[in-house]
Design a protein around this motif. Sequence first.
Motif, mmCIF file in Angstrom:
data_model
loop_
_atom_site.group_PDB
_atom_site.id
_atom_site.type_symbol
_atom_site.label_atom_id
_atom_site.label_comp_id
_atom_site.label_asym_id
_atom_site.label_seq_id
_atom_site.Cartn_x
_atom_site.Cartn_y
_atom_site.Cartn_z
ATOM 1 N N ARG A 95 28.096 30.279 35.854
ATOM 2 C CA ARG A 95 28.728 30.376 37.169
ATOM 3 C C ARG A 95 28.664 31.822 37.676
ATOM 4 O O ARG A 95 28.929 32.766 36.932
ATOM 5 C CB ARG A 95 30.181 29.919 37.070
ATOM 6 C CG ARG A 95 30.962 29.974 38.360
ATOM 7 C CD ARG A 95 32.382 29.496 38.135
ATOM 8 N NE ARG A 95 32.445 28.049 37.902
ATOM 9 C CZ ARG A 95 33.499 27.426 37.397
ATOM 10 N NH1 ARG A 95 34.556 28.127 37.008
ATOM 11 N NH2 ARG A 95 33.497 26.107 37.237
ATOM 12 N N GLY A 96 28.299 31.981 38.952
ATOM 13 C CA GLY A 96 28.231 33.312 39.544
ATOM 14 C C GLY A 96 26.852 33.940 39.502
ATOM 15 O O GLY A 96 26.686 35.093 39.914
ATOM 16 N N LEU A 287 31.594 40.938 39.568
ATOM 17 C CA LEU A 287 31.636 39.688 38.821
ATOM 18 C C LEU A 287 31.873 39.948 37.341
ATOM 19 O O LEU A 287 32.668 39.246 36.699
ATOM 20 C CB LEU A 287 30.326 38.923 39.019
ATOM 21 C CG LEU A 287 30.188 37.604 38.257
ATOM 22 C CD1 LEU A 287 31.229 36.596 38.724
ATOM 23 C CD2 LEU A 287 28.775 37.024 38.425
ATOM 24 N N LEU A 288 31.198 40.946 36.798
ATOM 25 C CA LEU A 288 31.369 41.271 35.381
ATOM 26 C C LEU A 288 32.810 41.664 35.085
ATOM 27 O O LEU A 288 33.379 41.268 34.048
ATOM 28 C CB LEU A 288 30.418 42.402 34.984
ATOM 29 C CG LEU A 288 30.466 42.845 33.519
ATOM 30 C CD1 LEU A 288 30.128 41.685 32.586
ATOM 31 C CD2 LEU A 288 29.506 44.013 33.281
ATOM 32 N N LYS A 289 33.418 42.408 35.976
ATOM 33 C CA LYS A 289 34.822 42.791 35.803
ATOM 34 C C LYS A 289 35.707 41.551 35.758
ATOM 35 O O LYS A 289 36.626 41.451 34.931
ATOM 36 C CB LYS A 289 35.245 43.717 36.941
ATOM 37 C CG LYS A 289 36.673 44.228 36.824
ATOM 38 C CD LYS A 289 37.010 45.174 37.976
ATOM 39 C CE LYS A 289 38.452 45.671 37.868
ATOM 40 N NZ LYS A 289 38.797 46.572 39.005
ATOM 41 N N LYS A 290 35.419 40.587 36.638
ATOM 42 C CA LYS A 290 36.204 39.348 36.678
ATOM 43 C C LYS A 290 36.031 38.550 35.398
ATOM 44 O O LYS A 290 37.012 38.039 34.831
ATOM 45 C CB LYS A 290 35.756 38.512 37.878
ATOM 46 C CG LYS A 290 36.426 37.150 37.989
ATOM 47 C CD LYS A 290 37.915 37.282 38.239
ATOM 48 C CE LYS A 290 38.551 35.915 38.464
ATOM 49 N NZ LYS A 290 40.023 36.015 38.632
ATOM 50 N N THR A 293 37.934 40.068 32.552
ATOM 51 C CA THR A 293 39.367 39.776 32.672
ATOM 52 C C THR A 293 39.677 38.379 32.157
ATOM 53 O O THR A 293 40.645 38.167 31.417
ATOM 54 C CB THR A 293 39.808 39.903 34.138
ATOM 55 O OG1 THR A 293 39.601 41.245 34.584
ATOM 56 C CG2 THR A 293 41.280 39.549 34.298
ATOM 57 N N GLN A 294 38.846 37.407 32.542
ATOM 58 C CA GLN A 294 39.039 36.036 32.064
ATOM 59 C C GLN A 294 38.906 35.964 30.548
ATOM 60 O O GLN A 294 39.645 35.213 29.892
ATOM 61 C CB GLN A 294 38.036 35.110 32.745
ATOM 62 C CG GLN A 294 38.282 34.928 34.228
ATOM 63 C CD GLN A 294 37.201 34.103 34.901
ATOM 64 O OE1 GLN A 294 36.114 33.929 34.373
ATOM 65 N NE2 GLN A 294 37.501 33.598 36.090
ATOM 66 N N TYR A 295 37.984 36.723 29.987
ATOM 67 C CA TYR A 295 37.809 36.734 28.531
ATOM 68 C C TYR A 295 39.048 37.291 27.832
ATOM 69 O O TYR A 295 39.537 36.712 26.850
ATOM 70 C CB TYR A 295 36.578 37.557 28.156
ATOM 71 C CG TYR A 295 36.445 37.801 26.672
ATOM 72 C CD1 TYR A 295 36.038 36.771 25.818
ATOM 73 C CD2 TYR A 295 36.760 39.033 26.115
ATOM 74 C CE1 TYR A 295 35.942 36.976 24.449
ATOM 75 C CE2 TYR A 295 36.664 39.247 24.742
ATOM 76 C CZ TYR A 295 36.251 38.222 23.921
ATOM 77 O OH TYR A 295 36.158 38.421 22.563
#
Length: 591
Positions: A95-96, A287-290, A293-295
């Motif tokens: 995704r993304g 996107l990588l930052k997001k 964060t989810q990880y």
Amino acid sequence: MITNKYVDEYIKLWKTGKIELNKERIMLICYLEKYILTRDDLYFDEDMLKNFIKFAERWYFELNPFQKFLAAFVFLFYKEDDAVFYEQFLWLMARGAGKNGLISALSHFFISPLHGIPRYNVSIVANNEKQAKTSFKEIYDVIGSKEVLEDMFYRTKVEIMSYDTKSIVQFHTSNAGTKDGLRDGCVIYDEIHSYATFDTVNVFSSGLGKVANSREFFIGTDGYVRDGFLDKTKERAMAILEGRELDDPLFPFICKIDDREEAHLPEKWGKANPMFEGVLTAYAKGLLKKVKTQYRQLKTNPSNRMEFMTKRMNFPEVDLEKSVATWEEIMATGFFVHELKAGETITGVAEKYSVLLETLKIDNKITHLTEVNVGDQLKIRRPVPNLKHRACVGGLDYARIKDFAAVGLLFKVGDDYVWITHSFVRKGFLDTVKLEAPITEWEEEGLLTIVEGPVIEIYHIVNWFVRMRERYGLTKIVADTFRLDLVKTALEAEGFEIDYIRNPKAIHSLLAPRVETIFAKHNLIFGDNPLMRWYTNNVYVKTKPDGNKEYLKKDEFRRKTDGFQAFIHALFKADEILIEEADFVLADINF
């Protein structure tokens, strides 16, 4: 030999270590270098590709190296007749990764004068209207923001048309009945992970071929529907990448981590999401930052791990706290998967798995030694033992007589349990509830019977068991007590002994350790039975506060589990009834 600068540049990025690719993309490059780029009957349309890249970067966004690499093969043609070489494209990424953005630019380009094919209509298909409109709305908004484009394209909320080519972009839901007869030049299937059957693709692809250079794009991220369109398309892709299907017109670009442990290594995430490869754009950095964060939140929200692994790593992972078995373990009920090692032969593999050489098939084709290479994944149909006249115990789930009923026989051969099953489905139920399952296909395969009437009559059940008794050593049938009077009278009238389970849910906790073990050790054989795989994958394992487990449904109406529950009923009494012939001794016999 054929070359293209964007193809060469992307391959060079990998070969020089500037980007790291997953196994499937490495296989793709090897396949291209061995079988495609060495040909002299093909050509890249450099002018068309250049025009597309300029178009995309002027009106949409700057393309990444992997997107230019993908676009190059969209414009690969035969020299002889200028027909497209690749008719279908599988773009499977996390995704993304910008799949929809690239599709938006391509769809818009296809209907434009730069593409130049009159009435080259584009249909964008998804399971729901919101997703189907994603790329459509992006094109719509781009046209509305530029006066020069408004002079070239007519747009409404339901279609976009080029004044010059009269080509149209429309969106559709995947309900085949909504197809309105466009003579498409291109069909884009979005969110293909949710396609349980080939029905949607069959309907929309039927309109292709009337316009030159027709193409189909299958895009998405992996999901939770197993044994459906995506899984079968991935099998098809692997046959291409392994060099076993060189005439298949599918271009497979699959991005995923290679191992679940790579989910803990952000530097490996580019394997699943090519946006994270090389020098990151501003979009990719955000996107990588997001994703990071989810990880990190998985530590306090572990229930989201399955979603993170599936959607962000493109690596489906089963939550074993909630599922009976992994998909690999469920597949092992019908197939062996063997990775060919150096020095191994097809003959040796056949002997290892006790299958005849002439019946050793990969993707349903007889495979010869010269057609496979070291590292290839061999999918070998698992043989079902000879069960004629062997003792067995019957299992029955007849709780909901208005939709599904399942019957089956459980055998034990050595350490393996073998489950032979059949189902009955009421036509009236199918007419009112849309199941995400190929019911008609399964009926054609003889796995189930669709019956008329307001209920599934008991005689269907009785007649099946009577027929099975003529072939196998069947005397006892295990069922719950839900339809006790009806079942008891009908089956005992035919001479069967009925064993009743008064509290079916109570036996689930007793059987759970054994069920987990026989799946994990591959001691369960269904044969090639997609219906039984569907049943099993639909089971939700609920752990109660006292630690006991129950086998429930993931969806009460659309995810049926009847065949699995019938299996559980039979398994409950299996070890009392199924005794190996070798276990009989003279002292056990009553004279």
